[in-house]
Design an enzyme around this catalytic site. Sequence first.
Site, PDB file in Angstrom:
ATOM      1  CG  ASP A  93     -53.241  -8.147  30.965  1.00 12.13           C
ATOM      2  OD1 ASP A  93     -52.485  -9.003  31.464  1.00 12.13           O
ATOM      3  OD2 ASP A  93     -52.900  -7.396  30.043  1.00 12.13           O
TER       4      ASP A  93
ATOM      5  CE  LYS B 280     -43.776  -7.477  31.628  1.00  9.87           C
ATOM      6  NZ  LYS B 280     -44.479  -8.031  30.454  1.00  9.87           N
TER       7      LYS B 280
ATOM      8  CD1 TRP C 236     -48.651  -3.309  26.577  1.00 10.25           C
ATOM      9  CD2 TRP C 236     -49.815  -5.213  26.443  1.00 10.25           C
ATOM     10  NE1 TRP C 236     -47.801  -4.278  26.105  1.00 10.25           N
ATOM     11  CE2 TRP C 236     -48.489  -5.447  26.009  1.00 10.25           C
ATOM     12  CE3 TRP C 236     -50.714  -6.259  26.455  1.00 10.25           C
ATOM     13  CZ2 TRP C 236     -48.059  -6.698  25.583  1.00 10.25           C
ATOM     14  CZ3 TRP C 236     -50.290  -7.503  26.035  1.00 10.25           C
ATOM     15  CH2 TRP C 236     -48.981  -7.719  25.605  1.00 10.25           C
TER      16      TRP C 236
ATOM     17  CB  ALA D 120     -48.656  -8.611  33.022  1.00 12.12           C
TER      18      ALA D 120
END
Length: 394
Positions: free
Chosen positions: A208, A243, A127, A210
């Site tokens: 991470d 999300k 990302w 998400a």
Amino acid sequence: MFEKLKQPAPDSILGLVKLYREDPRENKIDLGVGVYKDANGLTPVMRAVKAAEQQIWEAQDSKAYTSLAGDPAFADAMVELVLGDAVPRETVAAIATPGGTGAIRQAFELIRNINADARVFVSDPTWPNHLSILDYLGIEAVSYRYFDSETRGVDFNGMMEDLKGAKKGDVVLLHGCCHNPTGANLNSTEWDAVIKLLQDSGATPMIDIAYQGFGDGLEADAAATRKLVAAVPECLIAASCSKNFGIYRERTGMLMAVSKDMGAQALNQAALAFLNRQNFSFPPDHGARIVTTIMHDTALREDWMAELEAVRLGMLDLRTQLASELQRLSGSDRFGFLAQHRGMFSRIGTTPEKVVELREKHGVYMVGDSRMNIAGLNTQTVPILAQAIIDVGV
């Protein structure tokens, strides 16, 4: 003073948004921004979120600050959601942050405060904000191979070879599930090998996560993170609620620091709270309260899980439809990886020139590295995209 300001580097994704908005074509397709959209092109408010907000509106009698770390009930809810019973709760320090990006920023600052010479190993690709924040903070980023542009899967041998360079004092950044931007995930055996490498090297993992719930389900998507956290002495976890709860604009995230040293939790918690104080003092609470309300209400939690599962299955259906249509048009199975990838994104593995051609000739907008947001499709646009991909010779 202001005359000394320098123009920041343009954000490629935000630039793409501008180009899309200015495109007058009615059949254009937006696959750029990483936001979930339903079949009508909308990012809906989930049913459980609306119900939770109603409860909050009726019951809340103050807008006073919570604490530097945020509401403890939110921390408990998120630790349960992400980690389950992988580690004892008392080994986890946690702070609420403005979104997952805020958690990542706080984690990187913590790393720099602990060890100014720390290197952070980052997958290629990753990302963009990972690299941007590391560069801004002056932390050395070390790239490790991850995506094989030929197979559109994980270059696991390359990844392991590169991670052999990590040592104690370094941090290895890993994506918990639904790898952004590629959609290609490690399998269980590969995760085991990564965990063994981290144990042997002494490097600290940072996860991470998400997109929990967008890949193979809430529990399955957390399995690798839980396995890793249980196996290593220390770990950092940046989690986002944008999300899976659909509360993008509420900026709701959490940073967790896990240590097997039972005496370290209080110090870790104080260090994390100090970071919040230096950056924004008290974190936002509305999104955190929504999540906490849902997680602590059986009916709301079940409804949220049901809607999230419908979102996940809808994206899998789109993946299958796109792979099948491309197989029909191309007469080959070279796009079969699309059905195997998980989450919102897939990187189709083509050149920036082909991406520009897709945009200019067919109104298909995706990031220059060929990352596309599967959730930007619907059953009507899948055939249009497939034909465009074939036409430009991807």
